[in-house]
Design an enzyme around this catalytic site. Structure first.
Site, PDB file in Angstrom:
ATOM      1  N   SER A  84     -17.157  10.618   8.356  1.00 10.55           N
ATOM      2  CA  SER A  84     -18.247   9.910   9.032  1.00 10.55           C
ATOM      3  C   SER A  84     -19.466   9.712   8.135  1.00 10.55           C
ATOM      4  O   SER A  84     -20.210   8.749   8.307  1.00 10.55           O
ATOM      5  CB  SER A  84     -18.662  10.661  10.304  1.00 10.55           C
ATOM      6  OG  SER A  84     -17.637  10.583  11.276  1.00 10.55           O
ATOM      7  N   ASP A 112     -16.522   3.901  13.144  1.00 14.55           N
ATOM      8  CA  ASP A 112     -16.602   4.177  11.707  1.00 14.55           C
ATOM      9  C   ASP A 112     -15.238   4.403  11.078  1.00 14.55           C
ATOM     10  O   ASP A 112     -15.059   4.230   9.886  1.00 14.55           O
ATOM     11  CB  ASP A 112     -17.533   5.351  11.434  1.00 14.55           C
ATOM     12  CG  ASP A 112     -17.197   6.584  12.263  1.00 14.55           C
ATOM     13  OD1 ASP A 112     -16.353   6.498  13.168  1.00 14.55           O
ATOM     14  OD2 ASP A 112     -17.795   7.651  12.001  1.00 14.55           O
TER      15      ASP A 112
END
Length: 464
Positions: free
Chosen positions: A98, A323
């Site tokens: 992330s 993401d």
């Protein structure tokens, strides 16, 4: 068939695949349509760790159980958005974490996994929310995990370590971000910080209103800087928030999103806001289907909140994406697949809560009774004994966000045989993911992009 034409065509076709993906993308960028409008505001929405199967199953659950399609999929049905597939790779891997993923959005460059907007040679790339602050806009982040976590941090700060959350809490104050909401009391509270520093007092001295409960959202004033920290660690899973009275004072992602918009919407130079459904990722890491679907649907409600505002406002670009994928869950073929999938509606709690409730002194019958009460699943004696073996130290299970080494995979496998949902792993995946864009600047979205392209889309849409 003319063999020479066929061979010529084949050579041309095969030659296409000798090009790198970047070559293909660069050729796409050269044919971008003209900019059709300026975005005064931008709302960037990330369902963290959302594989395509997560989006699909949330919509399926919504239609089958709630009697309506999900808001995200309705945007597709109603042809309201531009749509793309996105490559999520980082500089160090085809499978990103992330921090690198958010740095692609925030810094516009691909960095190694684990760092935030720091290049290979230590160069710092200015994060996009800082760029917009310098341009006079208000800026904020809301999330269902710690506000200092990788995804919000990637839009705001530079750091060699994504886990430097105590320091990130202080960096935010220096940047004078306008709205911050999520979890993470341990990074602000002197009683829980190792250095005993009272970071809340730092924010108060800078004029921030500190919010701790859901009701505090109603006291937030337009134009006021706010820091809303609603839990230690991440916020609870949405399914637990709905069914456990201990969490009734915790705001939903949609409520935080609406409050953030209301606080910044009258600023003459506009605002930028990041919205993250962070617990979607955590549920995928745990292979927890009920937590996954309900947190995805909670994110979906925040999508409605953002798009409703954008439709009325007319000057707001909303970008909706993830993401990276995580665990690639999906429904499995079978005679009773529909009925078994629909049985997830009987699940009352997240698997984390269910498994945390079991203790090593439980009997086989107590385990079976608790699982039936919480999930309406009937375990046999061998399955109950297998679960108990983890609590007696006979077996252990690793995994991200599994600090107590709970038997997440074992239990999800038991659920799988009864709900027709399978998983490929308990970690991130490198599959292409969905992107949707609504409002001025959405025409800039190309059909196939890299994650870094969204950084450019935001800047071009705002004409900065």
């Amino acid at each position: 068939m003319d063999r020479r034409k066929f061979l010529k065509g084949s050579a041309l076709f095969s030659g296409l695949f000798t090009l790198s993906p970047s070559d293909l993308w660069s050729s796409q960028r050269s044919t971008q349509p003209p900019h059709m409008g300026k975005a005064k505001n931008i709302i960037f929405m990330v369902s963290d760790g959302m594989s395509l199967g997560t989006l699909s199953m949330a919509d399926l659950y919504s239609r089958n159980i709630l009697g309506k399609g999900s808001h995200w999929m309705n945007l597709y049905h109603e042809k309201k958005v531009s749509r793309a597939l996105m490559d999520t790779a980082s500089a160090s891997s085809i499978v990103t974490d992330s921090a690198a993923a958010s740095s692609a959005f925030g810094g516009g460059i691909r960095v190694k996994n684990g760092v935030l907007n720091i290049g290979a040679n230590g160069e710092k790339h200015l994060p996009i929310w800082q760029k917009f602050k310098k341009a006079g806009k208000k800026a904020g982040c809301v999330t269902t995990v710690t506000i200092t976590h990788a995804t919000p941090a990637g839009f705001c700060i530079n750091s060699e370590r994504r886990n430097a959350e105590p320091q990130i809490a202080e960096m935010y104050a220096d940047l004078k971000l306008d709205v911050l909401m999520g979890g993470g009391d341990e990074f602000f509270n002197p009683e829980n910080r190792k250095d005993k520093k009272d970071v809340y007092s730092v924010y108060r001295k800078k004029g921030y209103r500190i919010m701790k409960e859901r009701a505090d959202l109603k006291t937030a004033k337009n134009g006021e800087k706010t820091l809303g920290i609603f839990s230690t660690g991440a916020l609870p899973y949405s399914i637990d928030r709905a069914n456990l009275t201990d969490f009734k004072n915790t705001p939903t992602l949609s409520e935080m999103t609406q409050s953030a918009i209301d606080q910044m919407k009258n600023h003459p130079d506009g605002f930028v806001l990041q919205v993250e459904g962070g617990k979607v990722d955590w549920a995928a890491h745990a292979n927890d289907i009920a937590a996954l679907i309900h947190d995805q649907l909670a994110f979906d409600e925040a999508v409605k909140t953002a798009v409703d505002f954008a439709e009325k406002d007319g000057n707001t670009l909303v970008i909706i994406t993830t993401d990276h994928g995580n665990a690639n869950p999906g429904t499995i073929y079978g005679t009773d697949a529909t009925q078994q999938f629909n049985s997830i509606s009987e699940y009352k709690y997240a698997n984390e809560y269910i498994l945390n409730t079991i203790h090593k002194n439980y009997s086989v019958k107590q385990v079976k009774d608790w699982i039936y009460e919480s999930n309406k699943l009937i375990l046999n004696d061998d399955e109950a004994r297998h679960l108990l073996s983890f609590y007696n130290g006979l077996e252990k299970e690793e995994g991200l966000y599994n600090y107590k080494k709970l038997p997440f995979k074992l239990y999800s496998d038991m659920q799988k045989s009864r709900n027709s949902v399978g998983w490929i792993s308990m970690d991130h995946s490198g599959d292409y993911v969905e992107v949707a864009a609504y409002g001025p600047g959405s025409e800039l979205l190309q059909p196939f992009i890299k994650n870094t392209d969204l950084h450019d889309v935001m800047l071009k849409a705002a004409q900065i």
